[in-house]
Design a protein around this motif. Structure first.
Motif, PDB file in Angstrom:
ATOM      1  N   ALA A  86       4.946  19.406  25.876  1.00  0.00           N
ATOM      2  CA  ALA A  86       4.586  17.993  25.872  1.00  0.00           C
ATOM      3  C   ALA A  86       3.398  17.769  24.945  1.00  0.00           C
ATOM      4  N   ASP A  87       3.388  16.619  24.297  1.00  0.00           N
ATOM      5  CA  ASP A  87       2.302  16.249  23.394  1.00  0.00           C
ATOM      6  C   ASP A  87       1.587  15.057  24.019  1.00  0.00           C
ATOM      7  N   TYR A  88       0.277  15.198  24.220  1.00  0.00           N
ATOM      8  CA  TYR A  88      -0.506  14.165  24.885  1.00  0.00           C
ATOM      9  C   TYR A  88      -1.349  13.399  23.872  1.00  0.00           C
ATOM     10  N   ARG A  89      -1.983  12.359  24.356  1.00  0.00           N
ATOM     11  CA  ARG A  89      -2.802  11.518  23.477  1.00  0.00           C
ATOM     12  C   ARG A  89      -3.903  12.352  22.834  1.00  0.00           C
ATOM     13  N   ASN A 129       9.242  10.516  20.763  1.00  0.00           N
ATOM     14  CA  ASN A 129       8.536   9.796  21.810  1.00  0.00           C
ATOM     15  C   ASN A 129       9.079  10.187  23.178  1.00  0.00           C
ATOM     16  N   ALA A 130       8.180  10.333  24.139  1.00  0.00           N
ATOM     17  CA  ALA A 130       8.588  10.740  25.484  1.00  0.00           C
ATOM     18  C   ALA A 130       9.570   9.746  26.101  1.00  0.00           C
ATOM     19  N   LEU A 136      13.328  15.279  29.843  1.00  0.00           N
ATOM     20  CA  LEU A 136      12.647  16.405  29.233  1.00  0.00           C
ATOM     21  C   LEU A 136      11.133  16.235  29.334  1.00  0.00           C
ATOM     22  N   ALA A 137      10.658  15.012  29.215  1.00  0.00           N
ATOM     23  CA  ALA A 137       9.225  14.742  29.346  1.00  0.00           C
ATOM     24  C   ALA A 137       8.738  15.131  30.740  1.00  0.00           C
ATOM     25  N   THR A 138       9.537  14.835  31.747  1.00  0.00           N
ATOM     26  CA  THR A 138       9.182  15.201  33.120  1.00  0.00           C
ATOM     27  C   THR A 138       9.144  16.709  33.279  1.00  0.00           C
ATOM     28  N   LEU A 139      10.109  17.392  32.693  1.00  0.00           N
ATOM     29  CA  LEU A 139      10.168  18.856  32.773  1.00  0.00           C
ATOM     30  C   LEU A 139       8.951  19.500  32.122  1.00  0.00           C
ATOM     31  N   LEU A 140       8.497  18.925  31.018  1.00  0.00           N
ATOM     32  CA  LEU A 140       7.417  19.532  30.241  1.00  0.00           C
ATOM     33  C   LEU A 140       6.030  19.058  30.650  1.00  0.00           C
ATOM     34  N   ASP A 141       5.962  18.039  31.472  1.00  0.00           N
ATOM     35  CA  ASP A 141       4.673  17.482  31.872  1.00  0.00           C
ATOM     36  C   ASP A 141       3.824  18.530  32.589  1.00  0.00           C
ATOM     37  N   THR A 142       2.557  18.611  32.220  1.00  0.00           N
ATOM     38  CA  THR A 142       1.619  19.548  32.839  1.00  0.00           C
ATOM     39  C   THR A 142       0.567  18.757  33.590  1.00  0.00           C
ATOM     40  N   GLU A 143       0.402  19.059  34.846  1.00  0.00           N
ATOM     41  CA  GLU A 143      -0.525  18.306  35.697  1.00  0.00           C
ATOM     42  C   GLU A 143      -1.950  18.356  35.139  1.00  0.00           C
ATOM     43  N   GLY A 144      -2.593  17.193  35.152  1.00  0.00           N
ATOM     44  CA  GLY A 144      -3.974  17.116  34.724  1.00  0.00           C
ATOM     45  C   GLY A 144      -4.188  16.907  33.238  1.00  0.00           C
ATOM     46  N   GLN A 145      -3.102  16.795  32.474  1.00  0.00           N
ATOM     47  CA  GLN A 145      -3.231  16.660  31.020  1.00  0.00           C
ATOM     48  C   GLN A 145      -3.139  15.216  30.538  1.00  0.00           C
ATOM     49  N   GLY A 146      -2.824  14.294  31.426  1.00  0.00           N
ATOM     50  CA  GLY A 146      -2.693  12.894  31.030  1.00  0.00           C
ATOM     51  C   GLY A 146      -1.240  12.482  30.912  1.00  0.00           C
ATOM     52  N   ARG A 147      -1.012  11.370  30.222  1.00  0.00           N
ATOM     53  CA  ARG A 147       0.351  10.849  30.063  1.00  0.00           C
ATOM     54  C   ARG A 147       1.012  11.466  28.835  1.00  0.00           C
TER      55      ARG A 147
END
Length: 202
Positions: A86-89, A129-130, A136-147
């Motif tokens: 995942a790529d965050y802001r 874009n997510a 896939l965005a849900t699968l790759l999301d890492t807790e605490g990293q933001g949106r």
């Protein structure tokens, strides 16, 4: 899947190798690799990284290197030829995304500094874009990293393990804590025992 040498040893590279007598030295090694997907060792290595370096090239031919990091597990192996994260802001320069719009080829360094290990990978990347791939965005999301704003997937074209020469061992805070933790606990227990004895007049 071509070998790393198929992609990297161009005619110009062969000419340089020939000039110093190293041309052909690696032929057998890479010939034995053949069409090699990511194995268990490669996937375990990648998914245990906390950072990687990704190189792209812009429309003027200038290379650009981007660092991407996160907690262990932020990189996922989707299959034996595809990794994603995942790529965050960030700083919102979007240089990598712009480069990939013109040329999807990337080069990656994944480092394990404590063990002096380095995995080099070549691949084809997409950065979307997510909202266009919510599952896939849900699968790759890492807790605490933001949106999650974007998703990068990389289809591996070739890879190679590099030698450990000149890699200086470095340790992050988690690795240092794991290394000294047991010894620190022993010293604290010994200190507590001595303090108790002093207080008891022993």
């Amino acid at each position: 899947m071509p070998t790393y040498a198929d992609l990297m040893f161009t005619d110009a590279v062969h000419a340089e190798q020939d000039a110093i007598g190293s041309k052909g030295v690696y032929d057998r090694r890479y010939a034995e690799k053949g069409d090699e997907p990511l194995g268990e060792d490669e996937r375990a290595f990648l998914t245990s990284r906390t950072s990687i370096y990704i190189a792209t090239v812009n429309s003027d031919g200038w290379p650009y290197i981007q660092h991407r990091g996160g907690p262990v597990g932020f990189i996922k192996a989707l299959d034996d030829r595809t990794i994603a994260f995942a790529d965050y802001r960030g700083n919102r320069q979007l240089i990598t995304k712009g480069n990939l719009a013109g040329d999807d080829r990337v080069s990656i360094f994944a480092m394990d500094y404590p063990r002096k290990a380095r995995l080099k990978l070549q691949g084809h990347a997409t950065l979307i874009n997510a909202s266009d791939a919510s599952d896939l965005a849900t699968l790759l999301d890492t807790e605490g990293q933001g949106r999650v704003e974007r998703i990068m997937t990389i289809r591996i074209a070739a890879f190679d393990w590099n030698c450990s020469q000149f890699i200086t061992p470095r340790f992050d805070t988690v690795e240092v804590a794991a290394f000294i933790g047991p010894e620190l606990e022993r010293l604290e227990a010994e200190n507590a025992d001595l303090r108790a004895r002093l207080e008891a007049g022993q």
